[in-house]
Design a protein around this motif. Sequence first.
Motif, PDB file in Angstrom:
ATOM      1  N   GLU A  29       0.807  -1.167   0.197  1.00 56.21           N
ATOM      2  CA  GLU A  29      -0.083   0.003  -0.002  1.00 56.21           C
ATOM      3  C   GLU A  29       0.796   1.281   0.061  1.00 56.21           C
ATOM      4  O   GLU A  29       0.339   2.234  -0.678  1.00 56.21           O
ATOM      5  CB  GLU A  29      -1.053   0.127   1.525  1.00 56.21           C
ATOM      6  N   ALA A  30       2.188   1.227   0.711  1.00 56.53           N
ATOM      7  CA  ALA A  30       2.810   2.287   0.721  1.00 56.53           C
ATOM      8  C   ALA A  30       3.569   2.618  -0.854  1.00 56.53           C
ATOM      9  O   ALA A  30       3.707   3.890  -1.141  1.00 56.53           O
ATOM     10  CB  ALA A  30       4.119   2.207   1.714  1.00 56.53           C
ATOM     11  N   LYS A  31       3.892   1.537  -1.378  1.00 56.86           N
ATOM     12  CA  LYS A  31       4.229   1.474  -2.839  1.00 56.86           C
ATOM     13  C   LYS A  31       3.441   2.309  -3.625  1.00 56.86           C
ATOM     14  O   LYS A  31       3.498   2.946  -4.479  1.00 56.86           O
ATOM     15  CB  LYS A  31       4.723   0.138  -3.282  1.00 56.86           C
ATOM     16  N   GLU A  32       1.916   1.787  -3.575  1.00 56.98           N
ATOM     17  CA  GLU A  32       1.065   2.304  -4.357  1.00 56.98           C
ATOM     18  C   GLU A  32       0.630   3.811  -4.099  1.00 56.98           C
ATOM     19  O   GLU A  32       0.486   4.699  -5.048  1.00 56.98           O
ATOM     20  CB  GLU A  32      -0.288   1.566  -3.954  1.00 56.98           C
ATOM     21  N   ALA A  33       0.936   4.263  -2.860  1.00 54.84           N
ATOM     22  CA  ALA A  33       0.599   5.600  -2.327  1.00 54.84           C
ATOM     23  C   ALA A  33       1.829   6.659  -2.852  1.00 54.84           C
ATOM     24  O   ALA A  33       1.430   7.544  -3.550  1.00 54.84           O
ATOM     25  CB  ALA A  33       0.616   5.644  -0.848  1.00 54.84           C
ATOM     26  N   ILE A  34       2.963   6.121  -3.061  1.00 54.07           N
ATOM     27  CA  ILE A  34       3.894   6.770  -3.526  1.00 54.07           C
ATOM     28  C   ILE A  34       3.913   6.977  -5.118  1.00 54.07           C
ATOM     29  O   ILE A  34       4.211   8.064  -5.459  1.00 54.07           O
ATOM     30  CB  ILE A  34       5.217   6.073  -3.254  1.00 54.07           C
ATOM     31  N   ALA A  35       3.349   5.912  -5.723  1.00 53.43           N
ATOM     32  CA  ALA A  35       3.106   5.884  -7.060  1.00 53.43           C
ATOM     33  C   ALA A  35       2.123   7.034  -7.503  1.00 53.43           C
ATOM     34  O   ALA A  35       2.129   7.645  -8.471  1.00 53.43           O
ATOM     35  CB  ALA A  35       2.792   4.597  -7.710  1.00 53.43           C
ATOM     36  N   GLU A  41      -0.165   9.379   2.951  1.00 53.01           N
ATOM     37  CA  GLU A  41      -0.807   7.807   3.109  1.00 53.01           C
ATOM     38  C   GLU A  41       0.675   7.229   2.953  1.00 53.01           C
ATOM     39  O   GLU A  41       0.645   5.963   3.755  1.00 53.01           O
ATOM     40  CB  GLU A  41      -1.502   7.497   1.932  1.00 53.01           C
ATOM     41  N   ALA A  42       1.574   7.422   2.203  1.00 53.16           N
ATOM     42  CA  ALA A  42       2.726   6.432   2.213  1.00 53.16           C
ATOM     43  C   ALA A  42       3.634   6.452   3.608  1.00 53.16           C
ATOM     44  O   ALA A  42       3.865   5.418   4.153  1.00 53.16           O
ATOM     45  CB  ALA A  42       3.516   7.010   1.058  1.00 53.16           C
ATOM     46  N   ASN A  43       3.637   7.650   4.170  1.00 50.78           N
ATOM     47  CA  ASN A  43       3.890   7.813   5.735  1.00 50.78           C
ATOM     48  C   ASN A  43       3.517   6.917   6.589  1.00 50.78           C
ATOM     49  O   ASN A  43       3.965   6.254   7.369  1.00 50.78           O
ATOM     50  CB  ASN A  43       4.257   9.375   5.876  1.00 50.78           C
ATOM     51  N   THR A  44       2.181   7.086   6.440  1.00 48.07           N
ATOM     52  CA  THR A  44       1.247   6.269   7.521  1.00 48.07           C
ATOM     53  C   THR A  44       1.663   4.804   7.376  1.00 48.07           C
ATOM     54  O   THR A  44       1.753   4.088   8.169  1.00 48.07           O
ATOM     55  CB  THR A  44      -0.193   6.541   7.199  1.00 48.07           C
ATOM     56  N   LYS A  45       1.677   4.316   5.998  1.00 48.50           N
ATOM     57  CA  LYS A  45       1.681   2.704   5.785  1.00 48.50           C
ATOM     58  C   LYS A  45       3.121   2.301   6.167  1.00 48.50           C
ATOM     59  O   LYS A  45       3.377   1.268   6.962  1.00 48.50           O
ATOM     60  CB  LYS A  45       1.342   2.658   4.282  1.00 48.50           C
ATOM     61  N   LEU A  46       4.067   3.291   5.797  1.00 48.19           N
ATOM     62  CA  LEU A  46       5.433   2.823   6.121  1.00 48.19           C
ATOM     63  C   LEU A  46       5.715   2.909   7.665  1.00 48.19           C
ATOM     64  O   LEU A  46       6.521   2.233   8.222  1.00 48.19           O
ATOM     65  CB  LEU A  46       6.426   3.697   5.538  1.00 48.19           C
ATOM     66  N   GLN A  47       4.999   3.770   8.639  1.00 50.61           N
ATOM     67  CA  GLN A  47       4.952   3.625   9.977  1.00 50.61           C
ATOM     68  C   GLN A  47       4.162   2.565  10.262  1.00 50.61           C
ATOM     69  O   GLN A  47       4.945   1.995  11.435  1.00 50.61           O
ATOM     70  CB  GLN A  47       4.354   5.041  10.503  1.00 50.61           C
ATOM     71  N   LYS A  48       3.358   2.150   9.743  1.00 52.31           N
ATOM     72  CA  LYS A  48       2.606   0.912  10.410  1.00 52.31           C
ATOM     73  C   LYS A  48       3.458  -0.161  10.056  1.00 52.31           C
ATOM     74  O   LYS A  48       3.433  -1.157  11.100  1.00 52.31           O
ATOM     75  CB  LYS A  48       1.217   0.798   9.708  1.00 52.31           C
TER      76      LYS A  48
END
Length: 137
Positions: A29-35, A41-48
């Motif tokens: 999901e972080a990859k998708e958010a970065i794309a 959102e990417a920050n949130t997913k990477l923190q999780k």
Amino acid sequence: MFTEEALHKKSPEELTALLYEAFLSNLEEAKEAIAKKEFTEANTKLQKASDILYRLGAGLNYEAGIIADQLDEVYNYLAESLIQANLTKEVEPIEEAIKLVTAISDAWNEAMEKKTDSLSHTTKQKNKAYEQFAIYE
């Protein structure tokens, strides 16, 4: 999602498998958010994902031997990679983390299956021995 009751019924091995699954899901999901350039959102997913990685590390049993030490090193490397990915918003460290954890997760799940198979084999042997004993009594 699992209820708290359902989680309490899981073995430690099953919980670890679920953590790997959640870790990988957050990375995807972080990859998708970065794309999509959705960096919050990417920050949130990477923190999780980092939180899950911390829980995996906290659950290591160092009495298990060298494998625990090696996993600790891998988890530390992954933590650094996730920090780097979050700072730069590059997907390469995330893809590497996915590759590493997928291999670990696959091995973990295979080991769980073998353990279940060997337990069921042992149980079958005990039942067979009991049946033979009961027949001769």
